[in-house]
Write a protein that holds these residues in place. Sequence first.
Motif, PDB file in Angstrom:
ATOM      1  N   GLN A 267       0.823  -1.198   0.000  1.00 41.06           N
ATOM      2  CA  GLN A 267       0.000   0.000   0.000  1.00 41.06           C
ATOM      3  C   GLN A 267       0.865   1.260   0.000  1.00 41.06           C
ATOM      4  N   GLN A 268       2.018   1.203   0.624  1.00 40.63           N
ATOM      5  CA  GLN A 268       2.879   2.375   0.710  1.00 40.63           C
ATOM      6  C   GLN A 268       3.541   2.705  -0.627  1.00 40.63           C
ATOM      7  N   THR A 269       3.740   1.719  -1.483  1.00 35.88           N
ATOM      8  CA  THR A 269       4.448   1.961  -2.731  1.00 35.88           C
ATOM      9  C   THR A 269       3.521   2.356  -3.876  1.00 35.88           C
ATOM     10  N   GLU A 270       2.221   2.298  -3.668  1.00 29.73           N
ATOM     11  CA  GLU A 270       1.292   2.698  -4.714  1.00 29.73           C
ATOM     12  C   GLU A 270       1.378   4.207  -4.910  1.00 29.73           C
ATOM     13  N   ALA A 271       1.330   4.627  -6.174  1.00 25.02           N
ATOM     14  CA  ALA A 271       1.388   6.056  -6.482  1.00 25.02           C
ATOM     15  C   ALA A 271       0.086   6.732  -6.085  1.00 25.02           C
ATOM     16  N   ILE A 272       0.234   7.893  -5.476  1.00 28.75           N
ATOM     17  CA  ILE A 272      -0.924   8.707  -5.128  1.00 28.75           C
ATOM     18  C   ILE A 272      -0.982   9.834  -6.140  1.00 28.75           C
ATOM     19  N   LYS A 273      -2.124  10.014  -6.762  1.00 25.19           N
ATOM     20  CA  LYS A 273      -2.263  11.012  -7.810  1.00 25.19           C
ATOM     21  C   LYS A 273      -2.340  12.410  -7.224  1.00 25.19           C
ATOM     22  N   GLY A 274      -1.841  13.353  -8.003  1.00 26.65           N
ATOM     23  CA  GLY A 274      -1.873  14.760  -7.604  1.00 26.65           C
ATOM     24  C   GLY A 274      -0.805  15.516  -8.364  1.00 26.65           C
ATOM     25  N   THR A 275      -0.729  16.788  -8.127  1.00 22.70           N
ATOM     26  CA  THR A 275       0.274  17.613  -8.792  1.00 22.70           C
ATOM     27  C   THR A 275       1.180  18.278  -7.767  1.00 22.70           C
ATOM     28  N   THR A 276       2.360  18.607  -8.225  1.00 27.62           N
ATOM     29  CA  THR A 276       3.306  19.353  -7.403  1.00 27.62           C
ATOM     30  C   THR A 276       3.660  20.623  -8.152  1.00 27.62           C
ATOM     31  N   THR A 277       3.543  21.750  -7.483  1.00 27.60           N
ATOM     32  CA  THR A 277       3.889  23.025  -8.088  1.00 27.60           C
ATOM     33  C   THR A 277       5.014  23.640  -7.271  1.00 27.60           C
ATOM     34  N   VAL A 278       6.089  23.995  -7.948  1.00 25.61           N
ATOM     35  CA  VAL A 278       7.209  24.671  -7.289  1.00 25.61           C
ATOM     36  C   VAL A 278       7.194  26.109  -7.793  1.00 25.61           C
ATOM     37  N   VAL A 279       7.010  27.061  -6.889  1.00 26.75           N
ATOM     38  CA  VAL A 279       6.878  28.461  -7.286  1.00 26.75           C
ATOM     39  C   VAL A 279       8.241  29.093  -7.559  1.00 26.75           C
ATOM     40  N   ASP A 280       8.235  30.134  -8.369  1.00 22.00           N
ATOM     41  CA  ASP A 280       9.467  30.792  -8.810  1.00 22.00           C
ATOM     42  C   ASP A 280      10.432  31.154  -7.672  1.00 22.00           C
ATOM     43  N   PRO A 281       9.965  31.748  -6.559  1.00 20.17           N
ATOM     44  CA  PRO A 281      10.926  32.104  -5.504  1.00 20.17           C
ATOM     45  C   PRO A 281      11.679  30.906  -4.917  1.00 20.17           C
ATOM     46  N   VAL A 282      11.054  29.739  -4.902  1.00 17.70           N
ATOM     47  CA  VAL A 282      11.730  28.537  -4.399  1.00 17.70           C
ATOM     48  C   VAL A 282      12.832  28.121  -5.366  1.00 17.70           C
ATOM     49  N   VAL A 283      12.532  28.165  -6.651  1.00 20.70           N
ATOM     50  CA  VAL A 283      13.535  27.823  -7.659  1.00 20.70           C
ATOM     51  C   VAL A 283      14.684  28.830  -7.602  1.00 20.70           C
ATOM     52  N   ALA A 284      14.368  30.115  -7.464  1.00 13.35           N
ATOM     53  CA  ALA A 284      15.404  31.154  -7.375  1.00 13.35           C
ATOM     54  C   ALA A 284      16.287  30.938  -6.147  1.00 13.35           C
ATOM     55  N   LYS A 285      15.688  30.553  -5.041  1.00 16.96           N
ATOM     56  CA  LYS A 285      16.458  30.312  -3.821  1.00 16.96           C
ATOM     57  C   LYS A 285      17.415  29.136  -4.000  1.00 16.96           C
ATOM     58  N   ILE A 286      16.937  28.058  -4.592  1.00 13.51           N
ATOM     59  CA  ILE A 286      17.788  26.892  -4.835  1.00 13.51           C
ATOM     60  C   ILE A 286      18.924  27.257  -5.782  1.00 13.51           C
ATOM     61  N   ALA A 287      18.606  28.007  -6.839  1.00 12.43           N
ATOM     62  CA  ALA A 287      19.643  28.441  -7.780  1.00 12.43           C
ATOM     63  C   ALA A 287      20.653  29.357  -7.091  1.00 12.43           C
ATOM     64  N   GLY A 288      20.180  30.246  -6.227  1.00 11.16           N
ATOM     65  CA  GLY A 288      21.075  31.155  -5.508  1.00 11.16           C
ATOM     66  C   GLY A 288      22.014  30.425  -4.570  1.00 11.16           C
ATOM     67  N   ILE A 289      21.504  29.439  -3.867  1.00  5.76           N
ATOM     68  CA  ILE A 289      22.344  28.646  -2.963  1.00  5.76           C
ATOM     69  C   ILE A 289      23.422  27.920  -3.768  1.00  5.76           C
ATOM     70  N   ALA A 290      23.022  27.324  -4.891  1.00  6.35           N
ATOM     71  CA  ALA A 290      23.983  26.600  -5.730  1.00  6.35           C
ATOM     72  C   ALA A 290      25.051  27.543  -6.276  1.00  6.35           C
ATOM     73  N   ALA A 291      24.656  28.721  -6.721  1.00 10.41           N
ATOM     74  CA  ALA A 291      25.610  29.675  -7.292  1.00 10.41           C
ATOM     75  C   ALA A 291      26.606  30.159  -6.246  1.00 10.41           C
ATOM     76  N   ARG A 292      26.141  30.393  -5.020  1.00 11.68           N
ATOM     77  CA  ARG A 292      27.024  30.872  -3.953  1.00 11.68           C
ATOM     78  C   ARG A 292      28.112  29.856  -3.590  1.00 11.68           C
ATOM     79  N   GLU A 293      27.853  28.573  -3.851  1.00 16.06           N
ATOM     80  CA  GLU A 293      28.809  27.525  -3.504  1.00 16.06           C
ATOM     81  C   GLU A 293      29.938  27.375  -4.523  1.00 16.06           C
ATOM     82  N   VAL A 294      29.850  28.076  -5.646  1.00 19.61           N
ATOM     83  CA  VAL A 294      30.868  27.970  -6.690  1.00 19.61           C
ATOM     84  C   VAL A 294      32.103  28.764  -6.277  1.00 19.61           C
ATOM     85  N   PRO A 295      33.288  28.139  -6.313  1.00 21.77           N
ATOM     86  CA  PRO A 295      34.515  28.874  -5.973  1.00 21.77           C
ATOM     87  C   PRO A 295      34.692  30.081  -6.894  1.00 21.77           C
ATOM     88  N   GLY A 296      35.022  31.212  -6.309  1.00 18.25           N
ATOM     89  CA  GLY A 296      35.230  32.434  -7.075  1.00 18.25           C
ATOM     90  C   GLY A 296      34.042  33.367  -7.057  1.00 18.25           C
TER      91      GLY A 296
END
Length: 135
Positions: free
Chosen positions: A7-36
Amino acid sequence: MAVNTAQQTEAIKGTTTVVDPVVAKIAGIAAREVPGVHALGGGAARVVGAVRDAIGQTDLGQGVRVEVGEKEVAADVTVVVAYPEQLQVVAEGVRRAVGRAITDLIGMDVAEVNVTVSDVHIPGDEPEPEESRVA
């Protein structure tokens, strides 16, 4: 009490929406980790960012603008590079890190990552803090 794992492995239907500020935050964190990479954002954004940092409200998406479609993301990242780093090497590192973070953490394809180098940080080039006029 035992739980049926089938029962735990059955897929549950629905959608996932990731809003722009979350994507920007993830991109910003990744960019800050680059040397230089010294900082993200242009002049005005860095001034506002310094104020936010001082009060403990760092904007991790500062200097990042994203467009999130249904299946793809496009990102524009503005960076300040530390001297004497090679600008193209740092920019390519930012492009790879941001692309990898969006693909791995969000699960979307990356249409493009545009990097703008807005400044070069030279150590010792920071303005001296003003002395307090009161004791």
